[in-house]
Design an enzyme around this catalytic site. Sequence first.
Site, mmCIF file in Angstrom:
data_model
loop_
_atom_site.group_PDB
_atom_site.id
_atom_site.type_symbol
_atom_site.label_atom_id
_atom_site.label_comp_id
_atom_site.label_asym_id
_atom_site.label_seq_id
_atom_site.Cartn_x
_atom_site.Cartn_y
_atom_site.Cartn_z
ATOM 1 C CB CYS A 1 -0.952 0.001 1.194
ATOM 2 S SG CYS A 1 -2.137 -1.347 1.120
ATOM 3 C CG HIS B 1 -3.138 3.779 2.039
ATOM 4 N ND1 HIS B 1 -3.506 3.384 0.768
ATOM 5 C CD2 HIS B 1 -3.245 2.680 2.827
ATOM 6 C CE1 HIS B 1 -3.823 2.097 0.800
ATOM 7 N NE2 HIS B 1 -3.675 1.644 2.030
ATOM 8 C CG ASN C 1 -6.484 -0.646 0.999
ATOM 9 O OD1 ASN C 1 -5.756 -0.185 0.122
ATOM 10 N ND2 ASN C 1 -6.006 -1.124 2.140
HETATM 11 O O1 UT7 Z 1 -3.736 -0.833 3.457
HETATM 12 C C1 UT7 Z 1 -3.004 -1.621 4.319
HETATM 13 C C2 UT7 Z 1 -3.307 -1.287 5.693
HETATM 14 N N1 UT7 Z 1 -4.510 -1.967 6.133
HETATM 15 C C3 UT7 Z 1 -5.264 -1.353 6.995
HETATM 16 O O2 UT7 Z 1 -5.016 -0.216 7.311
HETATM 17 C C4 UT7 Z 1 -6.393 -2.118 7.633
HETATM 18 C C5 UT7 Z 1 -6.350 -1.852 9.101
HETATM 19 N N2 UT7 Z 1 -7.422 -2.484 9.847
HETATM 20 C C6 UT7 Z 1 -8.695 -2.079 9.739
HETATM 21 O O3 UT7 Z 1 -9.044 -1.220 8.939
HETATM 22 C C7 UT7 Z 1 -9.698 -2.691 10.714
HETATM 23 O O4 UT7 Z 1 -9.004 -3.390 11.720
HETATM 24 C C8 UT7 Z 1 -10.710 -3.625 10.020
HETATM 25 C C9 UT7 Z 1 -11.672 -2.816 9.181
HETATM 26 C C10 UT7 Z 1 -10.005 -4.652 9.178
HETATM 27 C C11 UT7 Z 1 -11.554 -4.356 11.078
HETATM 28 O O5 UT7 Z 1 -12.166 -3.416 11.954
HETATM 29 P P1 UT7 Z 1 -12.065 -3.597 13.538
HETATM 30 O O6 UT7 Z 1 -12.890 -2.545 14.141
HETATM 31 O O7 UT7 Z 1 -10.614 -3.674 13.885
HETATM 32 O O8 UT7 Z 1 -12.802 -4.976 13.738
HETATM 33 P P2 UT7 Z 1 -12.223 -6.329 14.357
HETATM 34 O O9 UT7 Z 1 -11.214 -6.948 13.457
HETATM 35 O O10 UT7 Z 1 -11.859 -6.078 15.772
HETATM 36 O O11 UT7 Z 1 -13.527 -7.235 14.302
HETATM 37 C C12 UT7 Z 1 -14.681 -6.922 15.085
HETATM 38 C C13 UT7 Z 1 -15.749 -7.988 14.840
HETATM 39 C C14 UT7 Z 1 -15.198 -9.399 14.951
HETATM 40 O O12 UT7 Z 1 -16.174 -10.204 15.564
HETATM 41 P P3 UT7 Z 1 -16.013 -10.612 17.138
HETATM 42 O O13 UT7 Z 1 -14.668 -11.297 17.211
HETATM 43 O O14 UT7 Z 1 -16.021 -9.288 17.868
HETATM 44 O O15 UT7 Z 1 -17.184 -11.483 17.371
HETATM 45 C C15 UT7 Z 1 -15.050 -9.818 13.514
HETATM 46 O O16 UT7 Z 1 -15.167 -11.212 13.322
HETATM 47 O O17 UT7 Z 1 -16.263 -7.846 13.520
HETATM 48 C C16 UT7 Z 1 -16.211 -9.120 12.854
HETATM 49 N N3 UT7 Z 1 -16.038 -8.902 11.421
HETATM 50 C C17 UT7 Z 1 -17.057 -8.678 10.581
HETATM 51 N N4 UT7 Z 1 -18.383 -8.591 10.779
HETATM 52 C C18 UT7 Z 1 -19.152 -8.339 9.709
HETATM 53 C C19 UT7 Z 1 -14.879 -8.865 10.730
HETATM 54 N N5 UT7 Z 1 -15.135 -8.617 9.433
HETATM 55 C C20 UT7 Z 1 -16.479 -8.497 9.317
HETATM 56 C C21 UT7 Z 1 -17.344 -8.243 8.238
HETATM 57 N N6 UT7 Z 1 -18.668 -8.156 8.482
HETATM 58 N N7 UT7 Z 1 -16.905 -8.034 6.977
#
Ligand code: UT7
Length: 323
Positions: A113, A250, A280
Amino acid sequence: MIRSVVRGVGTALPRRVMKNADFEGVVETSDEWIVQRTGIRERHIASDDETTASLGEAAARAALANAGMDVAEIDLIVLATSTPNNTFPATAVEIQNRLGMTHGFAFDLQAVCSGFVYAITTADLYIRGGLAKRALVIGSETFSRILDWTDRTTCVLFGDGAGAVILEAQTGEGTTADRGILATSLRSDGSHKEKLYVDGGPSTTGTVGHLRMEGREVFKHAVSMITDVVEDALRIGGISAGQLDWFVPHQANKRIIDASARKLGIDPAKVVVTVDRHGNTSAASVPLALAEAVGDGRIKAGDMVLLEAMGGGFTWGAVLLRW
Ligand code: UT7
């Protein structure tokens, strides 16, 4: 002194738009979750006939038209991509051929990225070193081809597209009043590899592999890495955050963009956001956002612009330039 000044910008997006609602039934997710956690509403997804090379070529042609230049005037192509058409030759060389260019030189650069920020820094060094006069710097990606479409934690986040800029050697005074690239700062730290990687490759599995990400872990590091490198570029350039006209980050997650701008003290009205419509797009995200803000008249000649990115590796970097 020689400065690398932006002469033109161009973009290309795949025809097909995939909205959040289109994922419902594919994986267990919802429009509400995706919008709340990321700010993404839709993304473009490449069809079979659209590739990193074809999108990169289209963005390059648009940038040439925007600059009023002919390809004969270009002597360097740097393509930032992690999704090349082939393992080799470099997709940059394929784009060179598609543009009908048999002179000069072209190569790919891979910093995920952060690829565009790395590529524009590299092209700037070639220009200031006297090895090139005009460079096409392209970010082009087809991440849809390396996504695991059964993994809801990654497949909803990414999109495809390409953006390009043309840099030209111009004489400056060596002050911050100069147009062109004024400061750059790049970083990497491979100890974070397992947090964002592709589980295949030519020398390991002999396959292309799929993207794997511990999103929460990436998120935890993103804001501090981004703000560190932005502050470094501002310090090198001798500019304060308050003097910036535009912040072009980004586009991975609206929450990361907002938190970074807040920590840096940048007015939200000066932040360019396209993640809602592009998702992204990895190395394409910064030039896509940049070109949009130039195209709609927000970024004008003389404006102070800050680009930043962070991604797999980890890699991260920032570029300060006067438009
Ligand atoms: O470009 C390269 C750099 N990449 C990034 O900058 C990405 C950085 N990370 C992020 O943007 C975020 O961490 C994400 C968008 C990937 C995830 O958001 P989050 O607020 O960190 O969520 P999380 O990973 O803590 O997940 C929260 C919950 C989980 O369920 P439990 O464990 O709380 O029951 C996930 O399983 O959301 C669940 N979850 C989803 N639910 C519905 C994860 N993906 C999804 C989904 N739809 N697509």
